[in-house]
Write a protein that holds these residues in place. Structure first.
Motif, mmCIF file in Angstrom:
data_model
loop_
_atom_site.group_PDB
_atom_site.id
_atom_site.type_symbol
_atom_site.label_atom_id
_atom_site.label_comp_id
_atom_site.label_asym_id
_atom_site.label_seq_id
_atom_site.Cartn_x
_atom_site.Cartn_y
_atom_site.Cartn_z
ATOM 1 N N ARG A 91 3.633 -14.557 41.738
ATOM 2 C CA ARG A 91 3.931 -14.968 43.123
ATOM 3 C C ARG A 91 4.696 -13.913 43.891
ATOM 4 O O ARG A 91 4.919 -14.065 45.085
ATOM 5 N N GLU A 92 5.157 -12.865 43.193
ATOM 6 C CA GLU A 92 6.001 -11.835 43.805
ATOM 7 C C GLU A 92 7.156 -12.498 44.559
ATOM 8 O O GLU A 92 7.459 -12.165 45.697
ATOM 9 N N THR A 93 7.767 -13.460 43.875
ATOM 10 C CA THR A 93 8.821 -14.265 44.483
ATOM 11 C C THR A 93 10.039 -14.305 43.580
ATOM 12 O O THR A 93 9.931 -14.560 42.375
ATOM 13 N N LEU A 94 11.189 -14.070 44.192
ATOM 14 C CA LEU A 94 12.467 -14.182 43.504
ATOM 15 C C LEU A 94 13.060 -15.535 43.856
ATOM 16 O O LEU A 94 13.302 -15.820 45.031
ATOM 17 N N PHE A 95 13.272 -16.365 42.854
ATOM 18 C CA PHE A 95 13.903 -17.660 43.038
ATOM 19 C C PHE A 95 15.377 -17.529 42.687
ATOM 20 O O PHE A 95 15.711 -17.126 41.569
ATOM 21 N N ILE A 96 16.237 -17.857 43.618
ATOM 22 C CA ILE A 96 17.661 -17.930 43.351
ATOM 23 C C ILE A 96 17.937 -19.395 43.044
ATOM 24 O O ILE A 96 17.693 -20.268 43.880
ATOM 25 N N ILE A 97 18.415 -19.659 41.835
ATOM 26 C CA ILE A 97 18.599 -21.028 41.361
ATOM 27 C C ILE A 97 20.087 -21.289 41.181
ATOM 28 O O ILE A 97 20.742 -20.634 40.361
ATOM 29 N N GLU A 98 20.588 -22.227 41.959
ATOM 30 C CA GLU A 98 22.000 -22.598 41.879
ATOM 31 C C GLU A 98 22.087 -24.054 41.431
ATOM 32 O O GLU A 98 21.528 -24.946 42.080
ATOM 33 N N VAL A 99 22.735 -24.292 40.320
ATOM 34 C CA VAL A 99 22.888 -25.636 39.775
ATOM 35 C C VAL A 99 24.237 -26.180 40.233
ATOM 36 O O VAL A 99 25.267 -25.557 39.998
ATOM 37 N N LYS A 100 24.206 -27.330 40.914
ATOM 38 C CA LYS A 100 25.437 -27.953 41.412
ATOM 39 C C LYS A 100 25.516 -29.383 40.907
ATOM 40 O O LYS A 100 24.698 -30.225 41.266
ATOM 41 N N TYR A 101 26.510 -29.632 40.085
ATOM 42 C CA TYR A 101 26.755 -30.973 39.569
ATOM 43 C C TYR A 101 28.147 -31.411 39.967
ATOM 44 O O TYR A 101 29.104 -30.687 39.753
ATOM 45 N N GLN A 102 28.232 -32.578 40.550
ATOM 46 C CA GLN A 102 29.509 -33.139 40.995
ATOM 47 C C GLN A 102 29.659 -34.552 40.470
ATOM 48 O O GLN A 102 28.673 -35.279 40.348
ATOM 49 N N GLN A 103 30.896 -34.912 40.239
ATOM 50 C CA GLN A 103 31.217 -36.300 39.933
ATOM 51 C C GLN A 103 32.319 -36.809 40.842
ATOM 52 O O GLN A 103 32.560 -38.003 40.903
ATOM 53 N N VAL A 104 32.965 -35.883 41.542
ATOM 54 C CA VAL A 104 33.995 -36.229 42.533
ATOM 55 C C VAL A 104 33.834 -35.270 43.712
ATOM 56 O O VAL A 104 33.264 -34.193 43.572
ATOM 57 N N SER A 127 13.890 -6.568 50.027
ATOM 58 C CA SER A 127 12.878 -6.171 51.014
ATOM 59 C C SER A 127 12.169 -4.867 50.645
ATOM 60 O O SER A 127 10.951 -4.761 50.850
ATOM 61 N N PRO A 128 12.849 -3.859 50.068
ATOM 62 C CA PRO A 128 12.118 -2.644 49.693
ATOM 63 C C PRO A 128 11.059 -2.883 48.610
ATOM 64 O O PRO A 128 10.146 -2.081 48.454
ATOM 65 N N LEU A 129 11.189 -3.966 47.875
ATOM 66 C CA LEU A 129 10.249 -4.282 46.803
ATOM 67 C C LEU A 129 9.109 -5.183 47.280
ATOM 68 O O LEU A 129 8.191 -5.488 46.516
ATOM 69 N N GLY A 130 9.198 -5.664 48.514
ATOM 70 C CA GLY A 130 8.163 -6.544 49.053
ATOM 71 C C GLY A 130 8.163 -7.938 48.455
ATOM 72 O O GLY A 130 7.157 -8.639 48.505
ATOM 73 N N LEU A 131 9.293 -8.357 47.900
ATOM 74 C CA LEU A 131 9.373 -9.680 47.289
ATOM 75 C C LEU A 131 9.761 -10.743 48.306
ATOM 76 O O LEU A 131 10.499 -10.468 49.255
ATOM 77 N N LYS A 132 9.276 -11.943 48.087
ATOM 78 C CA LYS A 132 9.723 -13.107 48.851
ATOM 79 C C LYS A 132 10.930 -13.693 48.115
ATOM 80 O O LYS A 132 11.103 -13.470 46.916
ATOM 81 N N VAL A 133 11.726 -14.474 48.835
ATOM 82 C CA VAL A 133 12.901 -15.096 48.235
ATOM 83 C C VAL A 133 12.877 -16.592 48.532
ATOM 84 O O VAL A 133 12.662 -17.000 49.673
ATOM 85 N N GLU A 134 13.099 -17.388 47.510
ATOM 86 C CA GLU A 134 13.276 -18.829 47.649
ATOM 87 C C GLU A 134 14.636 -19.165 47.063
ATOM 88 O O GLU A 134 14.966 -18.725 45.958
ATOM 89 N N TYR A 135 15.415 -19.926 47.796
ATOM 90 C CA TYR A 135 16.753 -20.316 47.370
ATOM 91 C C TYR A 135 16.726 -21.807 47.102
ATOM 92 O O TYR A 135 16.364 -22.589 47.983
ATOM 93 N N VAL A 136 17.066 -22.208 45.887
ATOM 94 C CA VAL A 136 16.954 -23.623 45.524
ATOM 95 C C VAL A 136 18.206 -24.089 44.788
ATOM 96 O O VAL A 136 18.731 -23.396 43.926
ATOM 97 N N TYR A 137 18.666 -25.263 45.200
ATOM 98 C CA TYR A 137 19.737 -25.949 44.491
ATOM 99 C C TYR A 137 19.119 -26.978 43.568
ATOM 100 O O TYR A 137 18.187 -27.696 43.952
ATOM 101 N N VAL A 138 19.643 -27.072 42.365
ATOM 102 C CA VAL A 138 19.318 -28.190 41.479
ATOM 103 C C VAL A 138 20.572 -29.057 41.478
ATOM 104 O O VAL A 138 21.645 -28.626 41.078
ATOM 105 N N LEU A 139 20.411 -30.277 41.988
ATOM 106 C CA LEU A 139 21.542 -31.183 42.209
ATOM 107 C C LEU A 139 21.439 -32.407 41.315
ATOM 108 O O LEU A 139 20.336 -32.835 40.960
ATOM 109 N N ASN A 140 22.571 -33.014 41.034
ATOM 110 C CA ASN A 140 22.546 -34.275 40.308
ATOM 111 C C ASN A 140 22.577 -35.434 41.309
ATOM 112 O O ASN A 140 22.613 -35.238 42.520
ATOM 113 N N ASP A 141 22.548 -36.644 40.786
ATOM 114 C CA ASP A 141 22.456 -37.839 41.631
ATOM 115 C C ASP A 141 23.649 -38.026 42.568
ATOM 116 O O ASP A 141 23.555 -38.777 43.538
ATOM 117 N N TRP A 142 24.756 -37.372 42.292
ATOM 118 C CA TRP A 142 25.930 -37.453 43.170
ATOM 119 C C TRP A 142 25.538 -37.155 44.623
ATOM 120 O O TRP A 142 26.067 -37.734 45.560
#
Length: 176
Positions: A91-104, A127-142
Motif C-alpha cells: 500500500r506504500e502506507t505508513l500506519f502510525i498506531i497509538e494504543v490508548k487505554y483508560q479506566q479513569v 514525503s521524500p519517500l512518496g509514502l501515504k500516512v494513516e494515523y490510527v488510535y486503538v481505544l478501549n471501551d472507556w
C-alpha cells in the motif's frame, strides 16, 4: 485475526488489543505471520514467507529515515515517537498506531486531539519517500461514552482514525 477466531477478511479479523499488549506480539500470533529482526531498522513482517510490512517502534522509525537519507531535522523541529509504526509495503502506507487505554479520566483526553498535528508531521517526514500516512488510535471501551463523542468526531474530521479494541488486518491492507 481475532485470537482463537475463524474466518477470513470478511469476518472481524484483526488484532485484539488489551492493556499493555504489544502490537508486534499480537501480529506474530496470527497464523501465517512471522516477524524477524533484519539488518535494517525495525523488524520485517512476513506472511507465508513473503515480506509484507516493516514495524518500527519509537526511535527505530528515525533509524529507518536515516537509512533512506532523510534528516528529520530538515522537516520537523521535534521528534515524535510512535507507539508503533507499520509500513505496509504493497500500500506504500505508513500506519502510525497509538494504543490508548483508560479506566479513569486523565491526560489521554487531550492527547486524542493532537492526531491532526502529528499526522501532518509524519507526512512531512516521509514525503521524500512518496509514502501515504494513516494515523490510527486503538481505544478501549472507556472512549465509547457520550463524553468522547465530540473528540471522536474530530479525529475522523481531520482524516485520522480510531478503532475499538481491534485493528482489522484488511483495513491495514495486510493479508488474512
Amino acid at each position: 485475526m481475532k485470537l482463537g477466531g475463524k474466518g477470513g477478511c470478511n469476518t472481524t479479523t484483526g488484532l485484539d488489543f488489551e492493556k499493555k499488549v504489544d502490537f508486534q506480539t499480537l501480529l506474530e500470533k496470527i497464523p501465517g505471520y512471522h516477524i524477524k529482526e533484519s539488518n535494517r531498522a525495525g523488524r520485517d513482517v512476513y506472511f507465508n514467507g513473503e515480506i509484507v510490512a516493516r514495524c518500527f517502534r519509537k526511535s527505530q522509525f528515525y533509524t529507518y529515515l536515516k537509512e533512506n537519507s532523510i534528516d528529520w531535522k530538515q522537516y520537523i523541529s521535534k521528534r515524535l515517537l510512535p507507539d508503533d509504526a507499520l509500513l505496509v509495503i504493497v500500500r506504500e502506507t505508513l500506519f502510525i498506531i497509538e494504543v490508548k487505554y483508560q479506566q479513569v479520566a486523565g491526560s489521554v483526553d487531550e492527547k486524542l486531539q493532537t492526531c491532526d498535528f502529528k499526522r501532518k508531521q509524519y507526512v512531512k517526514l516521509v514525503s521524500p519517500l512518496g509514502l501515504k500516512v494513516e494515523y490510527v488510535y486503538v481505544l478501549n471501551d472507556w472512549f465509547k461514552v457520550p463524553g468522547y463523542k465530540d473528540v471522536l468526531e474530530y479525529v475522523n474530521s481531520v482524516n485520522c482514525h480510531y478503532k475499538f479494541d481491534t485493528l482489522p488486518l484488511a483495513w491495514l491492507g495486510l493479508p488474512c
